[in-house]
Design an enzyme around this catalytic site. Structure first.
Site, PDB file in Angstrom:
ATOM      1  CG  ASN A  49       5.867  16.085 -19.480  1.00 34.85           C
ATOM      2  OD1 ASN A  49       5.943  14.877 -19.650  1.00 34.85           O
ATOM      3  ND2 ASN A  49       6.337  16.684 -18.404  1.00 34.85           N
ATOM      4  CD  GLU A  51       4.094  34.899 -19.348  1.00 41.41           C
ATOM      5  OE1 GLU A  51       4.665  35.353 -18.355  1.00 41.41           O
ATOM      6  OE2 GLU A  51       3.859  35.556 -20.372  1.00 41.41           O
ATOM      7  CG  ASP A  72      -0.409  23.890 -13.983  1.00 41.35           C
ATOM      8  OD1 ASP A  72       0.646  23.664 -14.602  1.00 41.35           O
ATOM      9  OD2 ASP A  72      -0.456  24.666 -13.018  1.00 41.35           O
ATOM     10  CB  SER A  73      -0.025  18.136 -12.394  1.00 43.57           C
ATOM     11  OG  SER A  73       0.869  17.858 -13.443  1.00 43.57           O
ATOM     12  CE1 TYR A  87      10.446  18.563  -7.469  1.00 44.64           C
ATOM     13  CE2 TYR A  87       8.614  18.841  -8.991  1.00 44.64           C
ATOM     14  CZ  TYR A  87       9.685  19.368  -8.296  1.00 44.64           C
ATOM     15  OH  TYR A  87       9.995  20.701  -8.430  1.00 44.64           O
ATOM     16  CE  LYS A 127       3.279   8.597 -12.611  1.00 44.22           C
ATOM     17  NZ  LYS A 127       4.392   9.252 -13.301  1.00 44.22           N
ATOM     18  CG  HIS A 155      -0.964  13.660  -9.552  1.00 42.50           C
ATOM     19  ND1 HIS A 155      -0.026  12.654  -9.688  1.00 42.50           N
ATOM     20  CD2 HIS A 155      -0.474  14.708 -10.257  1.00 42.50           C
ATOM     21  CE1 HIS A 155       0.976  13.089 -10.439  1.00 42.50           C
ATOM     22  NE2 HIS A 155       0.732  14.326 -10.797  1.00 42.50           N
ATOM     23  NE  ARG A 156      -0.771  14.223 -15.660  1.00 46.80           N
ATOM     24  CZ  ARG A 156       0.402  14.144 -15.027  1.00 46.80           C
ATOM     25  NH1 ARG A 156       1.031  12.998 -14.908  1.00 46.80           N
ATOM     26  NH2 ARG A 156       0.963  15.221 -14.523  1.00 46.80           N
TER      27      ARG A 156
END
Length: 195
Positions: free
Chosen positions: A10, A41, A70-71, A156, A177, A182-183
């Site tokens: 990403n 996976e 993972d978020s 989102y 940001k 959160h990151r």
């Protein structure tokens, strides 16, 4: 300069990691730099479990310090949905627009912002070859806007209004940001582990 792999493809996430880790002396690479990396996976039931799966698989494959993220978004009215399914909430294509539409559709009859509370959650797993994997979690509180606003960020961000603000995450500058996300919260905790 120390090398670190971020176990993601990403580009938005990679940019956020670079902005925070590069000043600490890390050369940040991602799975985009390793085209034959393992495809892990995400079978975990929590953000932490999925982050550990990814971090350990990539760290083992390349024998290098790896951070996996993972978020996702947890909406209170939807009992924590989309949760660990945030990226593929509207289907396996991982379509941000379709995911946003699905959340807004599920909340269309929920007018009050007090009932549209949500949080972004980020679990980071740090895997160092030969050591026990450690995890940290960061959160950012807010609520779901009635319609998308702003063209920054990804996922989102256009519908997530930050608590005590009138701006969505997509309306914030990168610098803003990276102070409150959160990151960013999780990465602040990771800095202690990396030392």
């Amino acid at each position: 300069m120390k090398h670190i792999i971020i176990a993601t493809k990403n580009k938005g996430k990679v940019r956020e990691f670079e902005a925070i880790l590069a000043p600490l002396g890390y050369q940040v690479q991602s799975l985009l730099d390793y085209p034959n990396s393992v495809d892990v996976e995400e079978t975990g039931e929590t953000f932490e479990e999925n982050a550990i799966l990814k971090a350990e698989a990539v760290s083992e494959q390349f024998n290098i310090l790896t951070i996996a993220d993972d978020s996702g978004l947890a909406v209170d009215y939807l009992n924590g949905e989309p949760g660990v399914y945030s990226a593929r909430y509207a289907g396996p294509e991982k379509d941000d627009t379709a995911n946003i539409i699905k959340v807004l559709e599920k909340l269309k009859n929920v007018p009050s912002k007090e009932k549209r509370t949500a949080r972004f959650i980020c679990a980071l797993a740090v895997s160092i070859p030969g050591q026990k994997t450690q995890t940290v979690v960061g959160e950012c509180e807010g609520y779901i806007a009635k319609e998308p606003s702003g063209d920054g960020g990804f996922g989102y961000d256009p519908i997530f209004t930050v608590k005590n603000s009138t701006k969505t995450m997509a309306e914030l500058s990168k610098e803003e940001k990276n102070q409150i996300s959160h990151r960013a919260e999780a990465l602040k905790k990771v800095q202690g582990l990396l030392k």
